[in-house]
Motif scaffolding. Structure first.
Motif, mmCIF file in Angstrom:
data_model
loop_
_atom_site.group_PDB
_atom_site.id
_atom_site.type_symbol
_atom_site.label_atom_id
_atom_site.label_comp_id
_atom_site.label_asym_id
_atom_site.label_seq_id
_atom_site.Cartn_x
_atom_site.Cartn_y
_atom_site.Cartn_z
ATOM 1 N N GLY A 164 0.819 -1.205 0.000
ATOM 2 C CA GLY A 164 0.000 0.000 0.000
ATOM 3 C C GLY A 164 0.851 1.252 0.000
ATOM 4 O O GLY A 164 2.079 1.201 0.103
ATOM 5 N N ASN A 165 0.170 2.375 -0.096
ATOM 6 C CA ASN A 165 0.839 3.663 -0.197
ATOM 7 C C ASN A 165 1.062 4.254 1.193
ATOM 8 O O ASN A 165 0.273 5.064 1.669
ATOM 9 N N TYR A 166 2.121 3.835 1.825
ATOM 10 C CA TYR A 166 2.496 4.328 3.151
ATOM 11 C C TYR A 166 3.806 5.091 3.044
ATOM 12 O O TYR A 166 4.651 4.772 2.204
ATOM 13 N N GLN A 167 3.972 6.054 3.926
ATOM 14 C CA GLN A 167 5.223 6.787 4.035
ATOM 15 C C GLN A 167 5.784 6.532 5.431
ATOM 16 O O GLN A 167 5.038 6.518 6.408
ATOM 17 N N PHE A 168 7.078 6.351 5.515
ATOM 18 C CA PHE A 168 7.722 6.123 6.808
ATOM 19 C C PHE A 168 8.203 7.446 7.381
ATOM 20 O O PHE A 168 8.739 8.290 6.658
ATOM 21 N N VAL A 169 7.998 7.640 8.688
ATOM 22 C CA VAL A 169 8.344 8.900 9.347
ATOM 23 C C VAL A 169 9.344 8.728 10.478
ATOM 24 O O VAL A 169 9.825 9.708 11.023
ATOM 25 N N GLN A 170 9.627 7.478 10.862
ATOM 26 C CA GLN A 170 10.511 7.252 12.001
ATOM 27 C C GLN A 170 11.201 5.904 11.828
ATOM 28 O O GLN A 170 10.579 4.926 11.434
ATOM 29 N N ASP A 171 12.514 5.859 12.111
ATOM 30 C CA ASP A 171 13.273 4.610 12.147
ATOM 31 C C ASP A 171 13.703 4.357 13.585
ATOM 32 O O ASP A 171 14.098 5.297 14.289
ATOM 33 N N ASN A 172 13.650 3.086 14.013
ATOM 34 C CA ASN A 172 14.030 2.707 15.372
ATOM 35 C C ASN A 172 15.021 1.553 15.333
ATOM 36 O O ASN A 172 15.035 0.768 14.383
ATOM 37 N N GLU B 234 21.936 -12.457 21.580
ATOM 38 C CA GLU B 234 21.421 -11.092 21.507
ATOM 39 C C GLU B 234 20.918 -10.849 20.102
ATOM 40 O O GLU B 234 21.234 -11.595 19.176
ATOM 41 N N ALA B 235 20.109 -9.820 19.976
ATOM 42 C CA ALA B 235 19.585 -9.457 18.659
ATOM 43 C C ALA B 235 19.459 -7.945 18.572
ATOM 44 O O ALA B 235 19.084 -7.284 19.547
ATOM 45 N N GLU B 236 19.786 -7.436 17.397
ATOM 46 C CA GLU B 236 19.555 -6.023 17.096
ATOM 47 C C GLU B 236 18.468 -5.968 16.045
ATOM 48 O O GLU B 236 18.545 -6.634 15.012
ATOM 49 N N PHE B 237 17.481 -5.164 16.339
ATOM 50 C CA PHE B 237 16.216 -5.125 15.614
ATOM 51 C C PHE B 237 16.030 -3.696 15.107
ATOM 52 O O PHE B 237 16.136 -2.747 15.887
ATOM 53 N N VAL B 238 15.797 -3.526 13.809
ATOM 54 C CA VAL B 238 15.564 -2.190 13.253
ATOM 55 C C VAL B 238 14.229 -2.174 12.528
ATOM 56 O O VAL B 238 13.816 -3.192 11.959
ATOM 57 N N TYR B 239 13.546 -1.049 12.600
ATOM 58 C CA TYR B 239 12.248 -0.965 11.934
ATOM 59 C C TYR B 239 11.879 0.457 11.581
ATOM 60 O O TYR B 239 12.242 1.408 12.253
ATOM 61 N N LYS B 240 11.162 0.535 10.469
ATOM 62 C CA LYS B 240 10.632 1.791 9.956
ATOM 63 C C LYS B 240 9.167 1.869 10.391
ATOM 64 O O LYS B 240 8.465 0.857 10.342
ATOM 65 N N CYS B 241 8.702 3.058 10.764
ATOM 66 C CA CYS B 241 7.320 3.240 11.228
ATOM 67 C C CYS B 241 6.591 4.267 10.366
ATOM 68 O O CYS B 241 7.177 5.262 9.944
ATOM 69 N N THR B 242 5.295 4.041 10.161
ATOM 70 C CA THR B 242 4.475 4.946 9.354
ATOM 71 C C THR B 242 3.877 6.083 10.173
ATOM 72 O O THR B 242 3.285 6.989 9.606
ATOM 73 N N ASP B 243 4.001 6.034 11.483
ATOM 74 C CA ASP B 243 3.544 7.139 12.332
ATOM 75 C C ASP B 243 4.507 7.248 13.504
ATOM 76 O O ASP B 243 5.260 6.315 13.796
ATOM 77 N N TYR B 244 4.472 8.397 14.172
ATOM 78 C CA TYR B 244 5.364 8.637 15.289
ATOM 79 C C TYR B 244 4.896 7.878 16.523
ATOM 80 O O TYR B 244 3.699 7.685 16.742
#
Length: 180
Positions: A40-48, A125-135
């Motif tokens: 779908g048409n989502y925009q990412f605004v935050q990376d964690n 251990e694990a390092e986890f990264v993710y992009k979010c569509t809202d804050y």
């Protein structure tokens, strides 16, 4: 990029093509046009970026006023990642899907807005990264208990209970949780 819709078709698993040799590797981790075609048409605004030790379980988290879609991946170690459909009008409401994400398989999982999300660390251990569509909105975060019997998530935890935050230990049952 290999793209696979899971048992809940709105949740999408991406497996990138890896180009490597003795010098290292290259992979494309995101392409907007491909993402829009399948998700779908989502925009990412935050990376964690988070780091957790073996046996840590984070989740199942969701926001109501500012629901976040998340494109998640693991850059070190391995997790079992879970998405629970919280959309009350969805035919898959109350169902969950899970996938192993690791630095070896390099998979990414799209968890759409309207889903609770969590993961369990299976390696040291694990390092986890993710992009979010809202804050992230701390006052709008809710938690479904990771061990809710009604959801019956098949976490790969074995005989040792996972370590969870106090907030996650107090998570609501799915039946008590507020849905969309």
């Amino acid at each position: 990029m290999k793209i696979e819709r899971l048992e809940i078709e709105d949740v999408v698993l991406f497996t990138p093509k890896i180009f490597g040799d003795e010098r290292g590797f290259f992979m494309e981790t995101f392409r907007q046009e491909t993402f829009e075609e399948f998700c779908g048409n989502y925009q990412f605004v935050q990376d964690n970026h988070s780091k957790s030790s073996k046996g840590i379980l984070r989740g199942l988290h969701y926001q109501l006023k500012n629901p976040q879609g998340k494109l998640v991946r693991v850059i070190k170690g391995e997790v079992f990642d879970v998405a629970v459909d919280m959309r009350s009008k969805s035919p898959t409401y109350g169902r969950w899907v899970g996938a192993y994400l690791s630095d070896e398989n390099r998979r990414m999982l799209w968890v759409p807005p309207g889903f609770a999300h969590g993961f369990y660390v299976t390696t040291d251990e694990a390092e986890f990264v993710y992009k979010c569509t809202d804050y992230y909105s701390p006052g709008d975060e809710y938690s479904v208990h990771w061990a809710d019997a009604g959801l019956a998530i098949d976490w790969p935890i074995g005989d040792v209970p996972p370590r969870v935050s106090e907030k996650d230990a107090q998570g609501a049952t799915f039946g008590e949780a507020l849905g969309y």
